[in-house]
Design a protein around this motif. Structure first.
Motif, PDB file in Angstrom:
ATOM      1  N   ASP A 125      -3.557  11.244  -2.610  1.00 36.27           N
ATOM      2  CA  ASP A 125      -3.900   9.916  -2.095  1.00 36.27           C
ATOM      3  C   ASP A 125      -5.418   9.845  -1.973  1.00 36.27           C
ATOM      4  O   ASP A 125      -6.013  10.463  -1.099  1.00 36.27           O
ATOM      5  N   ASN A 184       0.208   4.312  -3.484  1.00 32.68           N
ATOM      6  CA  ASN A 184      -1.008   4.947  -2.976  1.00 32.68           C
ATOM      7  C   ASN A 184      -1.364   6.225  -3.730  1.00 32.68           C
ATOM      8  O   ASN A 184      -2.300   6.926  -3.362  1.00 32.68           O
ATOM      9  N   GLU A 239     -13.209   4.071   1.201  1.00 33.20           N
ATOM     10  CA  GLU A 239     -13.120   5.482   1.609  1.00 33.20           C
ATOM     11  C   GLU A 239     -13.490   6.395   0.451  1.00 33.20           C
ATOM     12  O   GLU A 239     -14.176   7.403   0.626  1.00 33.20           O
ATOM     13  N   GLN A 240     -13.045   6.045  -0.754  1.00 31.58           N
ATOM     14  CA  GLN A 240     -13.326   6.858  -1.924  1.00 31.58           C
ATOM     15  C   GLN A 240     -14.829   6.964  -2.182  1.00 31.58           C
ATOM     16  O   GLN A 240     -15.375   8.045  -2.394  1.00 31.58           O
ATOM     17  N   GLU A 261       0.823  -1.213   0.000  1.00 30.70           N
ATOM     18  CA  GLU A 261       0.000   0.000   0.000  1.00 30.70           C
ATOM     19  C   GLU A 261       0.857   1.262   0.000  1.00 30.70           C
ATOM     20  O   GLU A 261       0.504   2.263  -0.621  1.00 30.70           O
ATOM     21  N   ARG A 283      -8.424   4.239   0.229  1.00 33.76           N
ATOM     22  CA  ARG A 283      -8.882   2.924  -0.201  1.00 33.76           C
ATOM     23  C   ARG A 283     -10.250   3.031  -0.869  1.00 33.76           C
ATOM     24  O   ARG A 283     -10.967   4.001  -0.661  1.00 33.76           O
ATOM     25  N   TRP A 294      -5.508  -6.093  -4.670  1.00 37.92           N
ATOM     26  CA  TRP A 294      -6.020  -6.244  -3.302  1.00 37.92           C
ATOM     27  C   TRP A 294      -6.953  -5.065  -3.048  1.00 37.92           C
ATOM     28  O   TRP A 294      -6.520  -3.963  -2.740  1.00 37.92           O
ATOM     29  N   TRP A 295      -8.257  -5.297  -3.184  1.00 37.74           N
ATOM     30  CA  TRP A 295      -9.222  -4.200  -3.143  1.00 37.74           C
ATOM     31  C   TRP A 295      -9.325  -3.549  -1.763  1.00 37.74           C
ATOM     32  O   TRP A 295      -9.776  -2.414  -1.644  1.00 37.74           O
ATOM     33  N   ASN A 296      -8.904  -4.253  -0.729  1.00 33.44           N
ATOM     34  CA  ASN A 296      -8.989  -3.655   0.617  1.00 33.44           C
ATOM     35  C   ASN A 296      -7.876  -2.639   0.865  1.00 33.44           C
ATOM     36  O   ASN A 296      -7.958  -1.834   1.799  1.00 33.44           O
ATOM     37  N   THR A 297      -6.814  -2.677   0.023  1.00 33.04           N
ATOM     38  CA  THR A 297      -5.712  -1.722   0.211  1.00 33.04           C
ATOM     39  C   THR A 297      -5.371  -0.948  -1.057  1.00 33.04           C
ATOM     40  O   THR A 297      -4.560  -0.031  -1.017  1.00 33.04           O
ATOM     41  N   ARG A 298      -5.977  -1.299  -2.187  1.00 39.18           N
ATOM     42  CA  ARG A 298      -5.640  -0.653  -3.453  1.00 39.18           C
ATOM     43  C   ARG A 298      -6.174   0.773  -3.495  1.00 39.18           C
ATOM     44  O   ARG A 298      -7.348   1.010  -3.285  1.00 39.18           O
ATOM     45  N   HIS A 299      -5.315   1.738  -3.770  1.00 40.39           N
ATOM     46  CA  HIS A 299      -5.732   3.139  -3.856  1.00 40.39           C
ATOM     47  C   HIS A 299      -5.986   3.552  -5.302  1.00 40.39           C
ATOM     48  O   HIS A 299      -6.934   4.272  -5.589  1.00 40.39           O
TER      49      HIS A 299
END
Length: 261
Positions: free
Chosen positions: A230, A98, A236-237, A94, A233, A133-138
């Motif tokens: 940034d 980011n 969040e977006q 991550e 995630r 990794w969708w839980n950490t991909r920005h």
């Protein structure tokens, strides 16, 4: 029998999906729900000249990289060696990716063997993930501050100008880019999804080559404006609506005209 039925069902889904995406490319229309936006589209393959490598171990073997556990020891290559070296995007955590604009975080000693020469021929500023990794991909698409190789990301060489490539990277990180990647991604048993080079190549993308000069310039400026932002995630977006601004810019600068059906 159940396995055969499942495979047949998946084949029908993908066949229908490819027909749907292909029709959008032919019409130059992005259709989501009842909203249609006219904009030039193409297969990703039509905009690139080369892409690789599919086997992550090839980079390790080609440059004789030190591995700890199942990861390259990136810290070992932080400093520039006193021998010819190649800049590298090392790892895919991550903290590495980011933002859309990244810079090489490793310098690996140059090698002259068949695999190394092939990998060095792919040296680029444009990178795409294999595992997502969708839980950490920005962000999805990355652009480097200088040409480099990577032990994790696909290296992509295009036939576009610098500004056109920036426009493409920006669009891949937009809402439409995320949707198309989600449609073509391979679901795995792990906590990530995957897109190999074959799936990336058939992805419908913004045809930056067909945009007029003003649109390309504005999109490239929008990339520069957002390059070091940034976005957070995915959850969040979407939850905070942090991506609204760049999507409005993409729509405006491509002179897209939404219509309802």
């Amino acid at each position: 029998m159940r396995i055969v039925s499942l495979l047949t069902y998946k084949f029908r889904i993908y066949k229908g999906l490819f027909k749907y995406l292909d029709s959008m490319i032919k019409r130059n229309e992005v259709e989501i729900g009842g909203i249609t936006v006219r904009t030039p589209l193409s297969r990703f393959n039509d905009l690139i000249t080369d892409m690789g490598v599919n086997r992550r171990g090839d980079v390790i073997e080609a440059f004789n990289l030190i591995v700890r556990g199942n990861r390259v020891a990136c810290d070992t290559y932080r400093n520039r060696p006193n021998v010819p070296y190649i800049p590298m995007i090392c790892g895919g955590g991550e903290e590495v990716a980011n933002k859309m604009l990244i810079q090489p975080n490793a310098c690996v000693p140059d090698m002259d063997n068949g695999k190394a020469r092939r990998i060095k021929s792919l040296r680029t500023r444009f990178f795409l993930p294999n595992r997502i990794w969708w839980n950490t991909r920005h962000v999805l698409a990355l652009r480097s501050t200088e040409p480099a190789i990577s032990n994790v990301y696909f290296m992509v060489r295009t036939s576009l100008t610098e500004k056109q490539e920036k426009a493409l990277v920006l669009s891949l990180n937009g809402f439409w880019g995320i949707l198309t990647v989600s449609a073509l991604m391979e679901i795995t048993e792990e906590a990530f999804t995957r897109l190999n080079t074959a799936r990336w190549r058939v992805l419908p993308v913004l045809n930056a080559r067909e945009l007029d000069g003003d649109a390309v310039k504005c999109l490239a400026n929008a990339f520069d404006k957002c390059a070091n932002v940034d976005f957070g995630r995915p959850a969040e977006q979407l939850g905070r609506g942090r991506r609204g601004g760049d999507h409005r810019e993409v729509e405006h600068f491509t002179k897209a005209k939404p219509t309802r059906r």
